[in-house]
Design an enzyme around this catalytic site. Structure first.
Site, PDB file in Angstrom:
ATOM      1  N   GLY A   8     -14.544   2.328  14.434  1.00  0.00           N
ATOM      2  CA  GLY A   8     -15.080   1.384  14.637  1.00  0.00           C
ATOM      3  C   GLY A   8     -14.940   0.175  15.585  1.00  0.00           C
TER       4      GLY A   8
ATOM      5  NE  ARG B  19      -6.278   1.700  -0.187  1.00  0.00           N
ATOM      6  CZ  ARG B  19      -6.054   2.777   0.549  1.00  0.00           C
ATOM      7  NH1 ARG B  19      -5.401   2.945   1.081  1.00  0.00           N
ATOM      8  NH2 ARG B  19      -7.827   2.716   0.756  1.00  0.00           N
TER       9      ARG B  19
ATOM     10  CG  ASN C 191      -1.404   0.785   1.481  1.00  0.00           C
ATOM     11  OD1 ASN C 191      -1.879   2.410   0.421  1.00  0.00           O
ATOM     12  ND2 ASN C 191      -2.720   1.039   2.331  1.00  0.00           N
TER      13      ASN C 191
ATOM     14  NE  ARG D 228      -9.750  12.302   3.706  1.00  0.00           N
ATOM     15  CZ  ARG D 228      -9.859  10.562   2.875  1.00  0.00           C
ATOM     16  NH1 ARG D 228     -10.830  10.255   2.815  1.00  0.00           N
ATOM     17  NH2 ARG D 228      -9.273   9.941   3.393  1.00  0.00           N
TER      18      ARG D 228
ATOM     19  CG  LEU E  71     -17.155   3.911  11.609  1.00  0.00           C
ATOM     20  CD1 LEU E  71     -17.673   4.507  13.199  1.00  0.00           C
ATOM     21  CD2 LEU E  71     -17.352   5.388  10.952  1.00  0.00           C
TER      22      LEU E  71
ATOM     23  CD  GLU F 240      -8.705  -1.797   4.322  1.00  0.00           C
ATOM     24  OE1 GLU F 240      -8.160  -0.806   5.200  1.00  0.00           O
ATOM     25  OE2 GLU F 240      -9.005  -0.663   3.388  1.00  0.00           O
TER      26      GLU F 240
ATOM     27  CG  HIS G 279     -12.867   2.878   2.911  1.00  0.00           C
ATOM     28  ND1 HIS G 279     -13.499   3.739   3.465  1.00  0.00           N
ATOM     29  CD2 HIS G 279     -11.861   3.156   3.542  1.00  0.00           C
ATOM     30  CE1 HIS G 279     -12.535   4.334   4.062  1.00  0.00           C
ATOM     31  NE2 HIS G 279     -11.626   4.424   3.981  1.00  0.00           N
TER      32      HIS G 279
HETATM   33  P1  ADP Z   1      -6.476   4.439   8.521  1.00  0.00           P
HETATM   34  O1  ADP Z   1      -8.515   5.276   8.024  1.00  0.00           O
HETATM   35  O2  ADP Z   1      -5.533   5.486   8.305  1.00  0.00           O
HETATM   36  O3  ADP Z   1      -6.345   2.811   8.003  1.00  0.00           O
HETATM   37  P2  ADP Z   1      -7.291   3.375  11.225  1.00  0.00           P
HETATM   38  O4  ADP Z   1      -7.982   2.267  10.356  1.00  0.00           O
HETATM   39  O5  ADP Z   1      -6.212   2.331  11.195  1.00  0.00           O
HETATM   40  O6  ADP Z   1      -6.387   4.531   9.959  1.00  0.00           O
HETATM   41  O7  ADP Z   1      -7.986   4.230  12.141  1.00  0.00           O
HETATM   42  C1  ADP Z   1      -7.358   5.326  12.515  1.00  0.00           C
HETATM   43  C2  ADP Z   1      -8.111   6.309  13.965  1.00  0.00           C
HETATM   44  O8  ADP Z   1      -8.875   4.905  14.379  1.00  0.00           O
HETATM   45  C3  ADP Z   1      -7.600   7.548  14.524  1.00  0.00           C
HETATM   46  O9  ADP Z   1      -8.608   8.129  14.801  1.00  0.00           O
HETATM   47  C4  ADP Z   1      -7.521   6.571  16.003  1.00  0.00           C
HETATM   48  O10 ADP Z   1      -7.722   7.880  16.943  1.00  0.00           O
HETATM   49  C5  ADP Z   1      -8.264   5.319  15.998  1.00  0.00           C
HETATM   50  N1  ADP Z   1      -8.348   5.012  16.959  1.00  0.00           N
HETATM   51  C6  ADP Z   1      -8.220   3.857  16.434  1.00  0.00           C
HETATM   52  N2  ADP Z   1      -7.809   3.405  18.475  1.00  0.00           N
HETATM   53  C7  ADP Z   1      -9.038   4.170  19.043  1.00  0.00           C
HETATM   54  C8  ADP Z   1      -9.415   3.710  20.666  1.00  0.00           C
HETATM   55  N3  ADP Z   1      -8.939   2.447  21.091  1.00  0.00           N
HETATM   56  N4  ADP Z   1      -9.992   4.207  20.501  1.00  0.00           N
HETATM   57  C9  ADP Z   1     -10.663   5.547  19.800  1.00  0.00           C
HETATM   58  N5  ADP Z   1     -10.024   6.006  18.149  1.00  0.00           N
HETATM   59  C10 ADP Z   1      -8.474   4.530  18.470  1.00  0.00           C
END
Ligand code: ADP
Length: 373
Positions: free
Chosen positions: A309, A68, A8, A218, A186, A361, A157
């Site tokens: 999420g 990707r 990626n 965003r 999310l 992914e 996604h």
């Molecule tokens: P990307 O979209 O870059 O692949 P991820 O799917 O890893 O990113 O998601 C990143 C987001 O997840 C960040 O905003 C991070 O703060 C949030 N995140 C990770 N762990 C937690 C947690 N324990 N509680 C709340 N948010 C979290």
């Protein structure tokens, strides 16, 4: 073992994983950052790819490299073996995804150079949404302009949605063909998808990944007239507006922090600005749940995935609060349980299941790369 090297590539980073498709195991996982930045030891993506391959160690039998690629336009609706011609076509789609496709392509070129005798496969984020019906992908603008410039909803996604929807049906013990899901991906980027029988029928991201939910930086949905208003009233140019909406909005724009953990920590500490931003974030999620429930006509499960999420207990519970009338509710104890696997967080006997399903992914890209060969 069937080993696939998954890449990626971003503008200044290469995320990579060596996946055993048979077991689903990640054998090696890594990230090369700050490529090409001043003072960085990694001059360019070719050097970065060399480092990644060195990190894999010797003795591997890589059958394919899976890449990707964010935007496949209407051209690529399936994973595709990369040839020089395919590279050119991906390049041709760059105006639709100027922040992503050129960076993906640099990684593809570096990897093909480093591993010339292995087939390389592009897996597109947009491909899963090829099933969107015209009423979901059409923007109500002048049809000639839309057609001439390929302006329509594509959705993103998709690799995650494919993986998570199949896993959700399996977990629910339902045939995928009869399963109706709303999946909430999310992460830093965030989107929602209505999935009917394994097919995407609506999704919140649009022609670009800017539309839809509130994200890290965003804006998601705004009134498009805000752009011309700010152009005239604030004297902002189009590049500035683009930067505003993509890089200075979302949680960052509302609170000064773009990472969900920081915003939640601030809100927990009594910061009213942070709490108000979270309320906007949740409001937008509920907006899409209602819309997609109506599009699906019936609902088996709401599924949370990706960084926020999968990990944020508070967000999951608060985002779904008050939806009991739709048959959607969260069990406090199940939701708070520490677990990494797919799980229910709704009470037994709920009309609609609520699930947490970790996305993967890289595994999905690896599987699709093998399947296309
Ligand atoms: P990307 O979209 O870059 O692949 P991820 O799917 O890893 O990113 O998601 C990143 C987001 O997840 C960040 O905003 C991070 O703060 C949030 N995140 C990770 N762990 C937690 C947690 N324990 N509680 C709340 N948010 C979290």
């Amino acid at each position: 073992m069937t080993e696939v090297f998954v890449v990626n590539s971003g503008s200044s980073s290469i995320k990579y994983q060596l996946v055993d498709v048979e077991t689903g195991a990640a054998l090696v996982n890594g990230l090369i950052e700050r490529i090409g930045e001043s003072g960085s030891p990694v001059a360019d993506h070719v050097a970065g790819m060399k480092l990644a391959l060195e990190a894999l160690g010797t003795g591997h039998d890589i059958v394919a490299v899976g890449h990707r690629v964010v935007h496949g336009g209407t051209l690529f609706t399936e994973a595709t073996v990369i040839t020089d011609r395919v590279e050119k076509q991906i390049e041709g789609l760059s105006p639709l995804a100027p922040l992503h496709n050129p960076a993906n392509l640099i990684g593809i070129r570096a990897a093909r150079k480093a591993l010339p005798s292995v087939p390389h496969v592009a897996v597109f984020d947009t491909a899963f949404h090829r099933t969107l019906p015209p009423e979901a992908y059409t923007y109500a603008i002048d049809a000639d302009v839309a057609s001439k410039y390929a302006v329509r909803r594509y959705g993103f996604h998709g690799t995650s949605y494919k993986f998570v929807s199949e896993r959700a049906a399996e977990f629910l013990g339902l045939p995928l063909a009869d399963t109706k899901l709303i999946v909430l991906h999310l992460g830093n980027g965030a989107s929602a998808c209505a999935i009917d029988g394994g097919r995407s029928i609506d999704t919140s991201m649009g022609m670009t990944p800017l539309q839809g939910l509130v994200m890290g930086t965003r804006s998601g949905d705004i009134d498009p007239a805000i752009l011309s208003y700010l152009y005239h009233e604030a004297g902002m140019g189009f590049d500035e507006l683009d930067t505003l909406l993509n890089k200075q909005s979302g949680l960052l724009g509302l609170t000064g922090e773009g990472d969900m953990r920081d915003v939640q920590d601030a809100a927990t500490g009594g910061d009213e600005v942070a709490e108000a931003a979270l309320a906007v974030y949740r409001h937008r999620i509920r907006h899409y749940i209602g819309a997609y429930f109506a599009q699906l006509g019936r609902l088996d499960a709401v599924v949370f995935t990706a960084g926020v999420g999968e990990n944020s207990v508070a967000l999951r519970e608060q985002a779904l609060a008050g939806l009991e009338g739709l048959g959607i509710s969260v069990d406090h104890v199940r939701n708070a349980a520490k677990a990494r696997d797919a799980r229910y967080i709704s009470p037994d006997g709920s009309p609609v299941a609520v699930l947490v399903i970790p996305t993967n992914e890289e595994l999905e890209i690896a599987r699709q790369a093998v399947a296309v060969l």
